[in-house]
Design an enzyme around this catalytic site. Structure first.
Site, short mmCIF file in Angstrom:
data_model
loop_
_atom_site.label_atom_id
_atom_site.label_comp_id
_atom_site.label_asym_id
_atom_site.label_seq_id
_atom_site.Cartn_x
_atom_site.Cartn_y
_atom_site.Cartn_z
CE1 TYR A 1 0.54 0.61 4.51
CE2 TYR A 1 -0.78 -1.40 4.63
CZ TYR A 1 0.07 -0.46 5.23
OH TYR A 1 0.41 -0.60 6.55
CE LYS B 1 6.15 0.01 6.43
NZ LYS B 1 7.41 -0.68 6.77
C1 HXC Z 1 -4.95 4.04 17.96
C2 HXC Z 1 -3.24 4.23 19.46
C3 HXC Z 1 -3.13 2.81 19.54
C4 HXC Z 1 -4.02 2.03 18.75
C5 HXC Z 1 -1.63 3.68 20.82
N1 HXC Z 1 -2.30 4.72 20.26
N2 HXC Z 1 -2.14 2.50 20.40
N3 HXC Z 1 -4.14 4.84 18.68
N4 HXC Z 1 -4.92 2.69 17.98
N5 HXC Z 1 -4.00 0.69 18.76
C6 HXC Z 1 -2.05 6.14 20.48
C7 HXC Z 1 -1.86 6.45 21.96
O1 HXC Z 1 -3.10 6.70 22.59
C8 HXC Z 1 -0.99 7.72 21.90
O2 HXC Z 1 -1.72 8.88 21.62
C9 HXC Z 1 -0.13 7.50 20.67
O3 HXC Z 1 -0.82 6.51 19.88
C10 HXC Z 1 1.23 6.98 21.01
O4 HXC Z 1 1.08 5.78 21.77
P1 HXC Z 1 2.29 5.15 22.57
O5 HXC Z 1 1.89 3.84 23.08
O6 HXC Z 1 2.84 6.17 23.53
O7 HXC Z 1 3.34 5.03 21.40
P2 HXC Z 1 4.72 4.34 21.38
O8 HXC Z 1 5.16 3.98 22.77
O9 HXC Z 1 5.61 5.19 20.55
O10 HXC Z 1 4.41 2.97 20.64
C11 HXC Z 1 3.95 2.93 19.35
C12 HXC Z 1 4.25 1.55 18.72
C13 HXC Z 1 3.61 0.47 19.60
C14 HXC Z 1 5.73 1.33 18.67
C15 HXC Z 1 3.69 1.57 17.33
O11 HXC Z 1 2.21 0.66 19.64
C16 HXC Z 1 3.94 -0.92 19.14
O12 HXC Z 1 4.94 -1.47 19.57
N6 HXC Z 1 3.12 -1.54 18.31
C17 HXC Z 1 3.35 -2.93 17.90
C18 HXC Z 1 4.31 -3.01 16.76
C19 HXC Z 1 3.65 -2.69 15.46
O13 HXC Z 1 2.78 -1.80 15.40
N7 HXC Z 1 3.97 -3.46 14.47
C20 HXC Z 1 3.32 -3.31 13.22
C21 HXC Z 1 4.31 -3.43 12.18
S1 HXC Z 1 3.51 -3.97 10.70
P3 HXC Z 1 -2.31 9.89 22.77
O14 HXC Z 1 -2.84 11.03 21.99
O15 HXC Z 1 -3.37 9.12 23.51
O16 HXC Z 1 -1.14 10.26 23.64
C22 HXC Z 1 3.60 -2.71 9.62
C23 HXC Z 1 3.15 -3.01 8.22
C24 HXC Z 1 1.76 -3.41 8.23
O17 HXC Z 1 3.96 -1.65 9.90
C25 HXC Z 1 1.39 -4.20 7.00
C26 HXC Z 1 0.08 -4.92 7.21
C27 HXC Z 1 -0.38 -5.61 5.97
#
Ligand code: HXC
Length: 194
Positions: free
Chosen positions: A143, A158
């Site tokens: 995407y 991306k």
């Molecule tokens: C919406 C969210 C949320 C969610 C957190 N936030 N989780 N908003 N949906 N599920 C909000 C929080 O409320 C906060 O805003 C802000 O985002 C930052 O949140 P933090 O937890 O403080 O962020 P951080 O510590 O920087 O962590 C972010 C992260 C973590 C690293 C992305 O969530 C994480 O580890 N995620 C898992 C790893 C991941 O996402 N992998 C995906 C990779 S796949 P506010 O305003 O409340 O302060 C990829 C390709 C996808 O990228 C392809 C698919 C086909």
């Protein structure tokens, strides 16, 4: 096998998923690899000990320029050289975009786009200065080309990495530095599916 002997790589976001598989493949092909993540240090250390002398874990948040510089310096200290960068660290929130907070958008773009240019620029400057023909490989998604609903911060990040890859591939060609990207479709890894 053996194709990457005498090569040293940093693979960002390599304690799980595609990054871990990439790091394992590079080690199997003879490379020395710095494993990286911003958290999961325990998983990184376990993986590094499994891979033996060819791997070392370094915790760094790629969205921080100073932590990227620290990671490059640590790699040079550990392995004495650095030839390959794999920009793989990513974050993604699957959500209606109007429900995301501003900080949520920043969190994803800071990791995906800013993290990729932090590492790429840090290494590019080093390679140009030292006349090293380095290689950058970035993990995109399909995407990045098409766009996609419900993953707008990730799609923006991306697509930005795609633009950086195409631009620097031209700009740094004269130094022999190559930039490429791969765009996998959905992979059922824990990071993507959770
Ligand atoms: C919406 C969210 C949320 C969610 C957190 N936030 N989780 N908003 N949906 N599920 C909000 C929080 O409320 C906060 O805003 C802000 O985002 C930052 O949140 P933090 O937890 O403080 O962020 P951080 O510590 O920087 O962590 C972010 C992260 C973590 C690293 C992305 O969530 C994480 O580890 N995620 C898992 C790893 C991941 O996402 N992998 C995906 C990779 S796949 P506010 O305003 O409340 O302060 C990829 C390709 C996808 O990228 C392809 C698919 C086909």
């Amino acid at each position: 096998m053996g194709e990457f002997e005498n090569k040293v790589a940093i693979v960002t976001g390599s304690t799980s998923g595609i990054g871990e598989a990439t790091a394992r493949a590079l080690v199997a092909a003879g490379a020395k690899v710095i494993l990286n993540s911003s958290s999961s240090a325990e998983a990184g250390k376990v993986l590094a000990s499994e891979l033996g002398k060819s791997a070392c874990y370094h915790r760094a948040d790629v969205s921080s320029e100073s932590e990227c510089i620290g990671m490059v310096e640590a790699t040079l200290e550990t392995f004495g050289q650095l030839d390959i960068l794999v920009n793989n660290a990513a974050g993604n929130f699957i959500s209606p975009t109007e429900r995301l907070s501003h900080r949520a958008f920043d969190a994803v773009v800071d990791i995906v786009l800013k993290g990729s240019y932090n590492c790429t620029l840090c290494l590019g400057k080093y390679w140009i200065k030292e006349k090293i023909k380095g290689n950058v490989l970035s993990t995109l998604t399909t995407y990045a080309f098409t766009g996609s609903g419900w993953v707008v911060p990730s799609a923006c990040g991306k697509a930005g990495v795609l633009g950086m890859t195409r631009s620097l591939a031209v700009e740094w060609a004269k130094y022999g530095i190559r930039l490429n990207a791969v765009a996998p479709g959905p992979f059922p890894t824990e990071g993507a599916w959770s």
